[in-house]
Design an enzyme around this catalytic site. Structure first.
Site, PDB file in Angstrom:
ATOM      1  N   THR A 122       6.178  14.254   6.468  1.00  0.00           N
ATOM      2  CA  THR A 122       6.051  12.923   5.873  1.00  0.00           C
ATOM      3  C   THR A 122       6.601  12.966   4.460  1.00  0.00           C
ATOM      4  O   THR A 122       6.661  14.015   3.828  1.00  0.00           O
ATOM      5  CB  THR A 122       4.584  12.480   5.824  1.00  0.00           C
ATOM      6  OG1 THR A 122       3.842  13.425   5.045  1.00  0.00           O
ATOM      7  CG2 THR A 122       3.991  12.425   7.207  1.00  0.00           C
TER       8      THR A 122
ATOM      9  N   GLU B 223       3.662   9.522  11.617  1.00  0.00           N
ATOM     10  CA  GLU B 223       2.575  10.019  12.463  1.00  0.00           C
ATOM     11  C   GLU B 223       2.443   9.254  13.775  1.00  0.00           C
ATOM     12  O   GLU B 223       1.663   9.642  14.650  1.00  0.00           O
ATOM     13  CB  GLU B 223       1.234   9.925  11.707  1.00  0.00           C
ATOM     14  CG  GLU B 223       1.077  10.925  10.575  1.00  0.00           C
ATOM     15  CD  GLU B 223       1.617  10.422   9.235  1.00  0.00           C
ATOM     16  OE1 GLU B 223       2.420   9.488   9.234  1.00  0.00           O
ATOM     17  OE2 GLU B 223       1.203  10.992   8.201  1.00  0.00           O
TER      18      GLU B 223
ATOM     19  N   LYS C 101     -10.691   0.257  -7.815  1.00  0.00           N
ATOM     20  CA  LYS C 101     -12.105  -0.118  -7.849  1.00  0.00           C
ATOM     21  C   LYS C 101     -12.497  -0.394  -9.303  1.00  0.00           C
ATOM     22  O   LYS C 101     -12.517   0.513 -10.130  1.00  0.00           O
ATOM     23  CB  LYS C 101     -12.992   0.970  -7.254  1.00  0.00           C
ATOM     24  CG  LYS C 101     -14.385   0.449  -6.882  1.00  0.00           C
ATOM     25  CD  LYS C 101     -15.072   1.370  -5.889  1.00  0.00           C
ATOM     26  CE  LYS C 101     -16.214   0.650  -5.169  1.00  0.00           C
ATOM     27  NZ  LYS C 101     -16.785   1.463  -4.089  1.00  0.00           N
TER      28      LYS C 101
ATOM     29  N   TRP D 192     -13.255  -4.283  -5.377  1.00  0.00           N
ATOM     30  CA  TRP D 192     -11.885  -3.858  -5.080  1.00  0.00           C
ATOM     31  C   TRP D 192     -10.838  -4.847  -5.580  1.00  0.00           C
ATOM     32  O   TRP D 192     -10.986  -6.042  -5.404  1.00  0.00           O
ATOM     33  CB  TRP D 192     -11.702  -3.675  -3.568  1.00  0.00           C
ATOM     34  CG  TRP D 192     -12.527  -2.573  -2.982  1.00  0.00           C
ATOM     35  CD1 TRP D 192     -13.636  -2.712  -2.204  1.00  0.00           C
ATOM     36  CD2 TRP D 192     -12.318  -1.167  -3.122  1.00  0.00           C
ATOM     37  NE1 TRP D 192     -14.131  -1.485  -1.842  1.00  0.00           N
ATOM     38  CE2 TRP D 192     -13.336  -0.509  -2.403  1.00  0.00           C
ATOM     39  CE3 TRP D 192     -11.362  -0.388  -3.793  1.00  0.00           C
ATOM     40  CZ2 TRP D 192     -13.438   0.873  -2.322  1.00  0.00           C
ATOM     41  CZ3 TRP D 192     -11.450   0.988  -3.709  1.00  0.00           C
ATOM     42  CH2 TRP D 192     -12.489   1.605  -2.984  1.00  0.00           C
TER      43      TRP D 192
END
Lengths: 528, 528
Positions: free
Chosen positions: A186, A331, A430, A435
């Site tokens: 990746t 993936e 955060k 959030w």
């Protein structure tokens, strides 16, 4: 396979060499074209390509390699590269695709971890290849692709000389379908690169899944321009899918700028073009400049990054094509979701739907499934027939206790099953226990004419835990007024989401895939 | 699956219950419609159908059945029939489809050989069901489908009462993908019926293979009229394929005449219609009579028998549809070849091409591969992911020493891979040491207006070994002049191919599939 009763249906291992066998036997009229200059594009049919790849398998065995050995490639999209793929996979070796845009240190770490024994490189990458050979002791042989036949040196041989000297036809397949076929690390925009190992079975199932009429819908009439690199998640499986249906392939080599793609589409009558949004932006900019049209082109399949709606509409109206958006990950082999070509325009704007073979689940940040799986943003988890279970060399599973793989993406799914990405979970900030989703801020600011690229990250804050920092690369020389940027956000996001700190940079740091490198931004701007 | 290294990709068993799970979760807007009268068609979504089928699995377990047990069905194309399929297969039982048009003796032989424990029948077949229960001692329970809830009797219960009384949700899947899912006996027009056992894996792979854009190309926008019976090779896999892509299904029940199909296509906006040629002949005859049009219908997929070119052209011009021809066999799950919808008209006339997953080989009568595999007639052998290996209960393999299954068909393949059937190998007549192909004679005579049906078989002959006998069913009351029939053949086949004996019959004997029963003709006319 049989248990204690004799099998009633035939044993038929799902191995990828069967795709090229099928193309060679039934679709020899199809062409694989590799871009050269305007007059010297290289063309081959599947029968000859299969013969060459099969003889190359014999040559690799002749070099002392055997089943399970890793053959690395550092190469552009070319016929020779495709031959190495099938030569390695057909003989039960593992084809490890490397991205030439990574640094030597990154490449060496990957080659060492994989234990690559052979490195096949596009000849124009010779300096990088030599350096990699020196940096990775397991590498024994360097094979030069895409160039002229030359003199063999110790440990270095060009492909034609290798096939001529050692090529012999061998039997393909004849191993378990769960045998490893490919390896791809990746990109690691937000962490260390991790190796994804594709099996023959996972690639086979990914291929026939992607061929469904509501997915890539490729046919024997198609001529596919593959602008997505073969080192990027198997070029989305196209070198498998094309011979499986008898479609022709147009491989652009190193150059994927607007003029080059324009010429290739026109010369070879490409009907479908596949790649990331920026590539098509280059093409349509070029066509606006030259005034040309591409009458053969019917569809563009987009993926790899979210596509701004304005670009999507510009592509459709300027080129007269249908744009299919998609979402995937290394993936996932990589196709996760895709919008059907026949869908209404609004349903082709998001990431599309997940065809049979992949299941989706939205959870909260603690991993609990959302009670309402529709029309609410959650953390996206997946499982399916071509989804990772464990990273290459890892001691532990990549899945959660229930067998789901956490994509790290935030997403929403509508009533019709259409997926819309909503940022990266690890990008969430955060602040004061609540959030902030950077993607929502980035979308608003990124639409301003004065801003070319934008990223919002979290900075450690003694009082709030984290506070957002906005980094922008301006369109022109002058940085836009921070007050004007804040004003653009006012009323569209909560006041406390608006970044206190705004930084203009001359050049946004990009990872090798072209995505903004937030890891680097956090290293520079993330501390208090 | 893992060998000694940990699996890098997820384990994901290819089981057919996943198709309905996918439809239920992602495509609940799609409908499964079962024909009733004009006002009372029955409609359900995949979520509710899945819930009912899953609770029925629990009810079957409650009756004492377990994994591997055989559940027979003797039923039309209906929602309830589909529910029994998934209930049995999802729980690891075997769904054994029986053809209601067979005789009691044939059905009993099949049910006894299969050891069926449950028989689910359409309520209108009750007399036949009762007789079959009496003739097959292994049958313990009769389940009545497609009717009104009624009083439960000893060993007899209607579906609704069964689900209400014993239904409970159970886990589906969780067994090996090579587990037997279905059982279907071949029609046996030329020999004793033989059982073909489908595994979950073979059905799963058959389904995604058939969904390719150059094959059935079904999408979530499609509404599929399934005129091919569910007892005939899994209705060509459509009850698997439709929920897998989110297409709607229209199931015609018992009645498949022109007026009924006309109404169903119109009422439910069918876009694709699938079945044997004679069904569509009935539809187009009806439309010619009533003057109606079917604007929603885009494609007809034909199979099961060769389609006369005149009918094919009539369907396309009268209905404004694209006709896709195909070739298959019960032993192939059943799809062997199909012509792409996008192919040029001439390439849609034969049997089509074989999509990825099936390989073809032509041999001579002695089994030696033809040196030239293109443009020469040979005996057609196949192998692939959904091809039989061994008949149910057989002691020996159904394959030759090289692993090929002999279809018994004669065929030719052109340069583009298009398959054309050229008769049945076992129908060939050996006369004076040379072969006569009855199909060539039948095609010429069958095109004459005076002839409704024609069959040519071999009669034992002391001098020549065999000589051809032609049996015809005239169009009108008067039998055509034998001299005229011979004159039609003169110059188009070799003189010695022309039948010495020509017999007119009032009614041609047909097998349960509608094909001419040559076994019976040989018994009557085959001896000297």
């Amino acid at each position: 396979m049989t248990g204690f009763t004799p099998a009633l249906m035939q044993d038929y291992a799902l191995t990828v060499d069967r795709f090229l066998d099928h193309g060679a036997k039934w679709h020899d009229a199809a062409r694989v074209v590799t871009a050269g200059g305007s007059d010297d594009d290289q063309t081959i049919g599947y029968r000859d390509l299969r013969d060459r790849a099969n003889r190359l398998s014999g040559a690799l065995l002749g070099l002392g390699l055997g089943p399970g050995d890793r053959v690395a490639t550092l190469a552009w999209n070319t016929q020779n590269h495709m031959e190495v793929w099938y030569a390695a996979m057909g003989a039960g070796m593992v084809c490890h695709t490397l991205n030439p845009r990574l640094t030597l240190a990154q490449l060496a770490a990957m080659a060492v971890e994989a234990g690559d024994r052979v490195l096949a490189i596009s000849a124009d990458l010779r300096p990088l290849g030599d350096a990699l050979m020196a940096a990775c002791p397991s590498l024994e042989h360097l094979i030069l692709l895409d160039g002229e036949p030359g003199q063999a040196e110790p440990r270095v041989i060009d492909l034609e000389t290798l096939i001529a000297a050692r090529g012999r036809s061998v039997a393909w397949g004849e191993f378990e379908e769960t045998t490893l076929a490919g390896l791809c690390f990746t990109s690691g925009t937000t962490g260390a690169p991790k190796g994804v190992g594709y099996t023959h079975r996972s690639n086979y199932l990914h291929t026939i899944r992607s061929l469904q009429a509501d997915a890539m819908a490729l046919t024997a009439d198609d001529v596919i321009l593959v602008a997505v690199p073969m080192f990027h998640a198997n070029a989305w499986g196209l070198p498998f899918a094309a011979p499986a249906v008898g479609a022709s392939l147009v491989l652009p080599g190193r150059v994927t700028g607007g003029p080059a793609l324009d010429r290739l589409i026109r010369s070879h009558g490409a009907t479908v073009a596949v790649g990331v949004p920026t590539v098509w932006l280059g093409l349509v900019d070029h066509l606006d400049l030259t005034g040309g049209d591409l009458p053969s082109l019917k569809r563009i399949i987009l993926g790899g990054a979210p596509c701004p709606d304005a670009l999507l509409q510009r592509l459709e109206s300027r080129l007269g094509v249908t744009v299919q958006t998609s979402w995937g990950m290394t993936e996932l082999s990589p196709l996760g979701a895709i919008s059907p070509a026949t869908a209404q325009p609004h349903a082709r704007r998001g990431a599309g739907r997940a065809p049979m073979g992949l299941d989706l689940l939205l959870t909260d940040e603690a991993g609990r499934p959302l009670e309402e799986q529709r029309n609410a943003v959650g953390r996206l988890k997946v499982r399916g027939q071509s989804v990772i279970q464990r990273y290459y060399g890892a001691e532990t599973s990549a899945l959660d206790a229930e067998g789901w793989f956490d994509t790290g993406d935030l997403a929403k799914i509508d009533d019709a099953g259409n997926l819309a990405l909503a940022g990266r979970s690890k990008d969430l900030i955060k602040s004061g226990g609540e959030w902030i989703n950077p993607m929502e801020i980035e979308e608003i600011i990124g639409a301003l004419p004065s801003v070319s690229l934008v990223a919002v990250i979290g900075r450690v804050d003694a009082k709030w835990g984290e506070r957002p920092v906005m980094i922008i690369e301006p369109t022109g020389d002058a940085a836009p007024d921070p007050a004007a940027l804040r004003a653009a956000l006012k009323g569209r996001v909560a006041d406390w989401w608006i970044p206190d700190q705004i930084v203009a940079v001359e050049q946004m740091p990009l990872a090798a895939t072209g995505k903004i490198n937030k890891t680097q931004l956090r290293a520079v701007f993330g501390d208090a």
